[in-house]
Design an enzyme around this catalytic site. Structure first.
Site, PDB file in Angstrom:
ATOM      1  N   ARG A  60       2.782  -2.026   2.944  1.00 53.99           N
ATOM      2  CA  ARG A  60       2.225  -0.520   1.378  1.00 53.99           C
ATOM      3  C   ARG A  60       1.677   0.528   2.430  1.00 53.99           C
ATOM      4  O   ARG A  60       0.728   0.091   3.539  1.00 53.99           O
ATOM      5  CB  ARG A  60       1.365  -1.602   0.833  1.00 53.99           C
ATOM      6  CG  ARG A  60       1.881  -2.528  -0.798  1.00 53.99           C
ATOM      7  CD  ARG A  60       2.918  -1.429  -1.626  1.00 53.99           C
ATOM      8  NE  ARG A  60       3.823  -2.507  -1.974  1.00 53.99           N
ATOM      9  CZ  ARG A  60       4.784  -3.166  -2.406  1.00 53.99           C
ATOM     10  NH1 ARG A  60       5.368  -2.828  -1.259  1.00 53.99           N
ATOM     11  NH2 ARG A  60       5.061  -3.577  -3.560  1.00 53.99           N
ATOM     12  N   GLU A 103       4.668   7.090  -1.737  1.00 50.71           N
ATOM     13  CA  GLU A 103       6.023   7.372  -1.403  1.00 50.71           C
ATOM     14  C   GLU A 103       6.628   8.600  -2.848  1.00 50.71           C
ATOM     15  O   GLU A 103       5.737   7.993  -3.549  1.00 50.71           O
ATOM     16  CB  GLU A 103       6.794   5.802  -1.255  1.00 50.71           C
ATOM     17  CG  GLU A 103       6.198   5.149  -0.338  1.00 50.71           C
ATOM     18  CD  GLU A 103       6.676   3.506  -0.079  1.00 50.71           C
ATOM     19  OE1 GLU A 103       7.768   3.630  -1.471  1.00 50.71           O
ATOM     20  OE2 GLU A 103       6.248   3.118   0.606  1.00 50.71           O
ATOM     21  N   HIS A 112      11.073   3.032   2.785  1.00 53.76           N
ATOM     22  CA  HIS A 112      11.049   1.194   1.383  1.00 53.76           C
ATOM     23  C   HIS A 112      12.635  -0.154   1.984  1.00 53.76           C
ATOM     24  O   HIS A 112      12.843   0.644   0.655  1.00 53.76           O
ATOM     25  CB  HIS A 112      10.670   1.848   0.243  1.00 53.76           C
ATOM     26  CG  HIS A 112       9.645   0.975   0.290  1.00 53.76           C
ATOM     27  ND1 HIS A 112       8.477   1.010  -0.199  1.00 53.76           N
ATOM     28  CD2 HIS A 112       9.662  -0.845   0.098  1.00 53.76           C
ATOM     29  CE1 HIS A 112       7.838   0.001  -0.843  1.00 53.76           C
ATOM     30  NE2 HIS A 112       8.583  -1.101  -0.581  1.00 53.76           N
TER      31      HIS A 112
HETATM   32  C1  DGY Z   1       8.446  -6.226  -3.146  1.00 53.58           C
HETATM   33  O1  DGY Z   1       8.912  -6.767  -2.694  1.00 53.58           O
HETATM   34  O2  DGY Z   1       6.838  -5.393  -2.647  1.00 53.58           O
HETATM   35  C2  DGY Z   1       9.232  -4.809  -2.038  1.00 53.58           C
HETATM   36  O3  DGY Z   1       7.985  -3.854  -1.573  1.00 53.58           O
HETATM   37  C3  DGY Z   1       9.292  -4.323  -3.046  1.00 53.58           C
HETATM   38  O4  DGY Z   1       8.816  -3.458  -3.848  1.00 53.58           O
END
Ligand code: DGY
Length: 303
Positions: A223, A252, A270
């Site tokens: 993240r 984002e 992402h």
């Molecule tokens: C997750 O599964 O955490 C991916 O980043 C998409 O949300």
């Protein structure tokens, strides 16, 4: 799904607003958000919802105020396991692209700037045999360790709340680093795999980045807020680290222009779990949780 439930789909793939999410909690028995559907504490303040379960489509759930939801009696689930390899594969992609300057090479060729082979053209660094430091040795961290160690002969260091069981660390020949800064100083590549939480927010910051070496690279597929973007940009600009491969960002889909302007970074939008196989399996996992819940059982991925 349609055989067990009356389903309303968000067909345009756009993130839902707070108002839409609030309304869906009042209207539906189950609500299934994804990472862009932000469900903060304030959303749950009203309580008295029709919904009794939030089946998150994704493993990360920092966009949901889970404690607040639970306090109002909602069950929250996620989709672990099924996207582990897809995300670890993407982290490997970033590592290889960075080390071999693949983004730079592709940009050069497409711009018509390739003048032909010469001995010092876009020289990168080896991945095989190097040291990979993994921050967060959960499922995805372990999957990357496996690929890097057995596929590329890499030495594995890892930082985690607790060490792996003895037999697992021996199998991967992985060395536990209680101190994050030790791992950062000893790794050629540092890959971030820990979830976003108050504990990990900005964990990679000006202080910790200072332990990395000018020839080392940072990779983040977890993240965005685990890495302090401003500090990273400073280190990249001053070439205090060799480069960064990022799939996630603090705000984002906004990506700072300073990052876009840098050559020594690989930037992806992402895409961690973005394979046909993983995305389908994630959907099935959401369904497994809903089916179990509405059959009166404990959902397998209850948070
Ligand atoms: C997750 O599964 O955490 C991916 O980043 C998409 O949300």
């Amino acid at each position: 799904m349609a055989s067990n439930f009356d389903v309303t789909l968000n067909t345009d793939d756009k993130a839902m607003s707070m108002e839409q999410l609030a309304q869906s909690l009042q209207e539906y028995d189950a609500v299934c958000p994804c990472v862009t559907d932000s469900m903060p504490e304030s959303l749950f303040a009203a309580g008295d919802f029709k919904a009794s379960i939030i089946g998150n489509y994704g493993v990360g759930y920092n966009h949901i105020a889970v404690d607040a939801a639970k306090e109002k009696g909602l069950v929250v689930t996620n989709t672990p396991d099924v996207l582990t390899d897809a995300t670890a594969d993407l982290a490997m992609t970033l590592m290889l692209m960075l080390a071999r300057r693949a983004g730079e090479g592709e940009r050069q060729l497409r711009a018509g700037e390739w003048t032909g082979w010469y001995p010092t053209h876009l020289m990168g660094s080896m991945v095989t045999g190097k040291t990979l430091g993994i921050v967060g040795m959960g499922r995805i961290g372990q999957a990357m360790a496996e690929k890097a160690h057995f596929g590329f002969g890499m030495k594995i260091l890892y930082h985690n709340r607790k060490p792996l069981p003895e037999n697992e660390s021996r199998r991967l020949q992985a060395e536990y680093c209680a101190e994050l800064t030790w791992l950062m100083s000893k790794s050629d590549f540092v890959a971030v795999h820990c979830p976003s939480s108050p504990l990990t927010k900005n964990m990679i910051n000006e202080k910790t980045l200072a332990y990395m070496r000018p020839e080392s690279f940072l990779i983040n597929t977890s993240r965005g807020d685990v890495v302090e973007e401003k500090a990273l940009i400073k280190f990249l600009r001053k070439k205090l680290i060799a480069g960064a491969g990022l799939d996630v960002y603090e705000n984002e889909p906004t990506v700072p222009q300073e990052l876009i302007d840098l050559d020594n970074v690989v930037l992806l939008p992402h895409l961690g779990s973005a394979t046909e196989e993983a995305r389908e399996a994630m959907g099935m996992r959401v369904l497994d949780n809903l089916n179990a819940f509405f059959n009166g059982e404990d959902p397998p991925d209850k948070l």
